[in-house]
Write an enzyme that holds these catalytic residues in place. Structure first.
Site, mmCIF file in Angstrom:
data_model
loop_
_atom_site.group_PDB
_atom_site.id
_atom_site.type_symbol
_atom_site.label_atom_id
_atom_site.label_comp_id
_atom_site.label_asym_id
_atom_site.label_seq_id
_atom_site.Cartn_x
_atom_site.Cartn_y
_atom_site.Cartn_z
ATOM 1 N N GLU A 164 11.821 -9.568 8.378
ATOM 2 C CA GLU A 164 11.512 -8.551 7.358
ATOM 3 C C GLU A 164 11.154 -7.214 7.994
ATOM 4 O O GLU A 164 11.312 -6.157 7.378
ATOM 5 C CB GLU A 164 10.272 -8.972 6.586
ATOM 6 C CG GLU A 164 10.518 -9.755 5.342
ATOM 7 C CD GLU A 164 9.207 -10.302 4.834
ATOM 8 O OE1 GLU A 164 8.762 -11.348 5.382
ATOM 9 O OE2 GLU A 164 8.622 -9.682 3.926
ATOM 10 N N ASN A 165 10.618 -7.262 9.189
ATOM 11 C CA ASN A 165 10.186 -6.041 9.873
ATOM 12 C C ASN A 165 11.247 -5.492 10.818
ATOM 13 O O ASN A 165 10.967 -4.607 11.604
ATOM 14 C CB ASN A 165 8.868 -6.284 10.617
ATOM 15 C CG ASN A 165 7.712 -6.405 9.647
ATOM 16 O OD1 ASN A 165 7.818 -5.927 8.517
ATOM 17 N ND2 ASN A 165 6.634 -7.035 10.060
ATOM 18 N N ASP A 198 3.445 -8.672 14.593
ATOM 19 C CA ASP A 198 3.949 -9.178 13.317
ATOM 20 C C ASP A 198 5.477 -9.089 13.281
ATOM 21 O O ASP A 198 6.058 -8.641 12.289
ATOM 22 C CB ASP A 198 3.308 -8.395 12.156
ATOM 23 C CG ASP A 198 3.483 -9.106 10.815
ATOM 24 O OD1 ASP A 198 3.820 -10.310 10.807
ATOM 25 O OD2 ASP A 198 3.276 -8.450 9.782
ATOM 26 N N LYS A 236 9.091 -10.226 12.681
ATOM 27 C CA LYS A 236 9.758 -11.173 11.783
ATOM 28 C C LYS A 236 10.975 -10.451 11.203
ATOM 29 O O LYS A 236 11.033 -9.204 11.234
ATOM 30 C CB LYS A 236 8.812 -11.634 10.669
ATOM 31 C CG LYS A 236 8.185 -10.511 9.893
ATOM 32 C CD LYS A 236 7.260 -11.025 8.822
ATOM 33 C CE LYS A 236 6.522 -9.874 8.159
ATOM 34 N NZ LYS A 236 5.650 -10.270 7.069
ATOM 35 N N ASP A 295 6.927 -1.412 10.744
ATOM 36 C CA ASP A 295 5.669 -2.031 10.364
ATOM 37 C C ASP A 295 4.735 -2.246 11.559
ATOM 38 O O ASP A 295 4.493 -3.379 11.987
ATOM 39 C CB ASP A 295 5.940 -3.369 9.645
ATOM 40 C CG ASP A 295 4.836 -3.666 8.643
ATOM 41 O OD1 ASP A 295 3.828 -2.939 8.657
ATOM 42 O OD2 ASP A 295 4.981 -4.616 7.854
ATOM 43 N N LYS A 299 7.618 7.451 3.569
ATOM 44 C CA LYS A 299 6.634 6.454 3.120
ATOM 45 C C LYS A 299 5.446 7.199 2.541
ATOM 46 O O LYS A 299 4.845 8.037 3.214
ATOM 47 C CB LYS A 299 6.232 5.612 4.348
ATOM 48 C CG LYS A 299 5.306 4.475 4.066
ATOM 49 C CD LYS A 299 5.343 3.507 5.230
ATOM 50 C CE LYS A 299 4.267 2.466 5.123
ATOM 51 N NZ LYS A 299 4.517 1.338 6.026
ATOM 52 N N THR A 306 2.110 -13.037 10.202
ATOM 53 C CA THR A 306 2.644 -13.801 9.085
ATOM 54 C C THR A 306 2.677 -15.255 9.525
ATOM 55 O O THR A 306 3.088 -15.546 10.646
ATOM 56 C CB THR A 306 4.071 -13.285 8.769
ATOM 57 O OG1 THR A 306 3.971 -11.879 8.537
ATOM 58 C CG2 THR A 306 4.660 -13.961 7.549
ATOM 59 N N TYR A 357 0.807 -1.218 0.000
ATOM 60 C CA TYR A 357 0.000 0.000 0.000
ATOM 61 C C TYR A 357 0.839 1.266 0.000
ATOM 62 O O TYR A 357 0.332 2.348 0.254
ATOM 63 C CB TYR A 357 -0.946 -0.001 1.215
ATOM 64 C CG TYR A 357 -1.801 -1.226 1.225
ATOM 65 C CD1 TYR A 357 -2.920 -1.324 0.402
ATOM 66 C CD2 TYR A 357 -1.453 -2.321 2.009
ATOM 67 C CE1 TYR A 357 -3.675 -2.467 0.362
ATOM 68 C CE2 TYR A 357 -2.211 -3.478 1.979
ATOM 69 C CZ TYR A 357 -3.324 -3.540 1.150
ATOM 70 O OH TYR A 357 -4.069 -4.679 1.108
HETATM 71 P P1 ATP Z 1 3.529 -4.505 3.127
HETATM 72 O O1 ATP Z 1 2.848 -3.190 3.280
HETATM 73 O O2 ATP Z 1 3.180 -5.211 1.894
HETATM 74 O O3 ATP Z 1 3.496 -5.358 4.376
HETATM 75 P P2 ATP Z 1 6.046 -3.447 3.809
HETATM 76 O O4 ATP Z 1 5.560 -3.386 5.209
HETATM 77 O O5 ATP Z 1 7.399 -4.005 3.569
HETATM 78 O O6 ATP Z 1 5.040 -4.202 2.891
HETATM 79 P P3 ATP Z 1 6.632 -0.671 3.656
HETATM 80 O O7 ATP Z 1 6.726 -0.510 5.125
HETATM 81 O O8 ATP Z 1 5.884 0.348 2.905
HETATM 82 O O9 ATP Z 1 5.946 -1.993 3.211
HETATM 83 O O10 ATP Z 1 8.090 -0.779 3.076
HETATM 84 C C1 ATP Z 1 8.364 -1.030 1.730
HETATM 85 C C2 ATP Z 1 9.844 -1.315 1.559
HETATM 86 O O11 ATP Z 1 10.593 -0.115 1.812
HETATM 87 C C3 ATP Z 1 10.360 -2.355 2.524
HETATM 88 O O12 ATP Z 1 10.612 -3.528 1.841
HETATM 89 C C4 ATP Z 1 11.634 -1.801 3.097
HETATM 90 O O13 ATP Z 1 12.739 -2.522 2.645
HETATM 91 C C5 ATP Z 1 11.715 -0.367 2.617
HETATM 92 N N1 ATP Z 1 11.675 0.490 3.793
HETATM 93 C C6 ATP Z 1 10.618 0.680 4.610
HETATM 94 N N2 ATP Z 1 10.904 1.531 5.602
HETATM 95 C C7 ATP Z 1 12.192 1.898 5.423
HETATM 96 C C8 ATP Z 1 13.101 2.759 6.143
HETATM 97 N N3 ATP Z 1 12.717 3.399 7.237
HETATM 98 N N4 ATP Z 1 14.365 2.877 5.673
HETATM 99 C C9 ATP Z 1 14.760 2.219 4.560
HETATM 100 N N5 ATP Z 1 13.958 1.398 3.846
HETATM 101 C C10 ATP Z 1 12.689 1.231 4.268
#
Ligand code: ATP
Length: 320
Positions: free
Chosen positions: A150-151, A146, A148, A164, A51, A203, A33
């Site tokens: 990735e977060n 959530d 993990k 996240d 973002k 997840t 999103y």
């Molecule tokens: P989804 O919304 O599908 O769960 P997401 O949580 O990864 O995906 P975002 O938080 O919008 O979505 O982040 C998108 C991407 O941008 C991520 O994969 C991440 O690698 C990068 N990103 C997010 N926040 C940061 C940040 N503070 N600094 C650097 N990169 C970031």
């Protein structure tokens, strides 16, 4: 902004930042999103991750609630180095903008994939920073729900920052009942049963069994995910993984997982005390901090002054 008032005295004025105060560079990543873009404050030249969320898309997909949760939780969690800090929010006709800490090191998952595994020293360091941050979050009444790899993002010092918070839960007031002497009890850790969250979030691989069986998430659910992360850093894969979500859930509720050969014994003991089906019997944070695996860790601010260890993969001892 420092300004001079009518009497010639200097005054500090708060000016709301807007889109025009930043210059936008390349895209750092895309979410379902949102798009995250590198942005620079034109005045201070400080870099941020911005973002950008498309308002029409958010409304159409009924995600307004999650965007608000993310903003509200981040605004509650501003004083800890382990949380991605939200500095400003603003909007224009089309989009919402969240100005966040820039995490140049990317996701912990990406680093782990490149390394395949982390050795015990790296797992201890990253595990300690994650736990210190969970402790802060929980004390501020937030369950992440959530967690993990990735977060978990990494900044330029290779220190972690949790992100996240769209599916987080803000707990209602945690004020404790007064005891018979009219004094609040001394131990602040035995907070009464918290308000429970009844929606399925998270997840598959990191979801706690209580969420699957009782549709309940509590603070201990984050510690289940923490156990999964410690396992994954040393093993290179999460403990519960199957061909599809349903099979993963079946493994979780049956506590069906195996340690790879050579998994370090002390870390195994910690994981076994975290991956416990009954959340009430899961090791609480203070006990995790005192577990032998984290021996030698200075908790609190000193943990964030330490230099990150050099990344090394785990090499299991040779088999007899
Ligand atoms: P989804 O919304 O599908 O769960 P997401 O949580 O990864 O995906 P975002 O938080 O919008 O979505 O982040 C998108 C991407 O941008 C991520 O994969 C991440 O690698 C990068 N990103 C997010 N926040 C940061 C940040 N503070 N600094 C650097 N990169 C970031």
């Amino acid at each position: 902004r420092q300004e001079i008032d009518a009497n010639g005295k200097p005054v500090a004025r708060y000016i709301k930042k807007g889109v025009r105060d930043f210059s936008f560079a390349h895209t750092l990543g895309e979410g379902s999103y949102s798009t995250v873009v590198l942005g620079t404050d034109r005045q201070t030249l400080k870099e941020y991750a911005i973002k950008i969320l498309d308002k029409r898309h958010i409304i159409k997909e009924k995600k307004v609630k999650y965007v608000n949760i993310e903003k509200d939780t981040l605004n509650r969690l501003t004083e800890h180095p382990g949380i991605v800090r939200l500095y400003y929010t603003f909007q224009d006709e089309r989009s919402l903008y969240f100005v966040l800490d820039l995490c140049k090191g990317g996701e912990l998952l990406g680093v782990l994939k490149r390394m395949t595994t982390f050795d015990e020293e790296c797992t201890r360091f990253y595990g300690a920073q994650i736990l210190d941050t969970i402790d802060y979050m929980h004390k501020r009444g937030v369950i992440h729900r959530d967690l993990k790899p990735e977060n978990v993002l990494l900044d330029s010092q290779m220190h972690i920052k949790i992100t996240d918070f769209g599916t987080a839960k803000i707990l209602k007031s945690q004020r404790k009942p007064q005891n018979s002497s009219g004094m609040p009890p001394l131990d602040a850790t035995d907070i009464p049963e918290e308000e429970r969250a009844s929606s399925f979030v998270g997840t598959a691989e990191y979801v706690s069994p209580e969420l699957l069986t009782d549709k309940n998430a509590c603070k201990a659910s984050d510690l289940w995910a923490f156990g999964c992360i410690i396992f994954q850093l040393l093993a290179g894969r999460p403990p519960f993984k199957a061909g599809n979500e349903y099979q993963t859930f079946q493994k979780i509720v049956a506590l069906d997982y195996d340690f790879p050969a050579g998994f370090p014994a002390v870390a195994r003991d910690l994981v076994e005390r975290l991956l416990v089906l009954d959340p009430a019997r899961r090791l609480p944070i203070e006990h995790i901090k005192n577990h032998e695996f984290f021996q030698g860790i200075a908790w609190g601010p000193d943990l964030w002054k330490r230099k990150a260890p050099r990344l090394k993969a785990y090499v299991p001892p040779p088999r007899e």
